[in-house]
Design an enzyme around this catalytic site. Sequence first.
Site: not given
Length: 430
Positions: A209, A237, A263, A292, A315, A342
Amino acid sequence: MLESKIINLTVRDVRFPTSLEQHGSDAMHTDPDYSVAYVVLETDSDAALKGYGLTFTVGRGTEIVVCAVKALSTFVVGKNLKEIVSDFRGFYRLLSSDGQMRWIGPEKGVIQLAIAAILNAVWDLWARVEGKPLWKLLVDMDPAKLVSCIDFRYITDALTEQEALEEQMLKDGYPAYTTSCAWLGYSDQQLTQLCSDALAQGWTKFKVKVGADLQDDIRRCSLIRKMIGPNNTLMIDANQRWDVNEAITWVTKLAEFRPLWIEEPTSPDDILGHASISKALAPLGIGVATGEQCHNRVMFKQFLQASALQFVQIDSCRVGSVNENLAIILMAAKFNVPVCPHAGGVGLCELVQHLILFDYISVSASLNNRMCEYVDHLHEHFISPTIIRNAHYMPPKDPGYSCEMLEESVQKHLYPQGEVWRAIEQQGKQ
């Protein structure tokens, strides 16, 4: 059993206090409590024959999704399963196109989340009646029957029903990547320990992240890259944190760590922004992944047409259940873009594993750059939890869509009256 009538729908607000340990934390969602609107369909044929479905949220707002499910329940209760699946496209449109409920969608937001919860339960019920895990139900389905479950409205300029029928409709284990090592709220010590454990367990693909602080991102990505070595795969992401130009500048400064993708670099609705980012990062060998929080098949169509993503992240609960994800998977195949779903949250891994198996076996027949996210949280609350072996999803064997939760877990985590939440409230008063 297809003649079974749905005689009741219950929906409950089930939340897990994951924010207490910063599980799931990222640059935009700093304190998520992984939650579900949990649906159970009861039938008249057998007290044991039920359909289970859910849609995922991150805490506050789950009660709104519950209200939407209740509002839509009138379209489901009283119908028999055969009536639904014999015209699944029509039933999908019934839920998504009611003349009044549509106004607070259409086919997006809370309404779409509620539709996903209901239809996930219908698909679970159908697979249970057939005695098959959902992925096997899809794989065994006659192509014409499968395509008849898809609403092609608004996407025929990208994929027609005839083209979908012409797609070749096969294995063991599907590659997974882990996000569990590098949530933004984790300390370096925690990150290092989790990454070391994951490497020992055979993981080769890791997601980090990013997006809150550039220097911190550089330090954390450097730490992860050194730990996993030059040959393992790294993804990053940002969870929608940046503007377009900021995304390009920020990711360029992280390019030395060779991420496969960035992402959700910007607003999930900004198709042209994603296209600009994709074009700018292509010379660096970095792709863009998103989806997602993409509302529906129409948005995915436009992302694909605009070459705005290089990895499609479906998703299992954001769009209209299996029906709409089938359309997205088939469009991705036509545009030759890999589907890398996701997952994580509560139940998302359990559900989406069925979709990736269908995609591989019946549509793509390739694992090139294909993988599915895995987060090692809350699987113990499910009757048929995800099984990971050697960093691969193993095909589920139990009939259904793997949605059913342990009733004890549901009762303990009901919000706000469950035992877990009453204890947290009591602690707050002390």
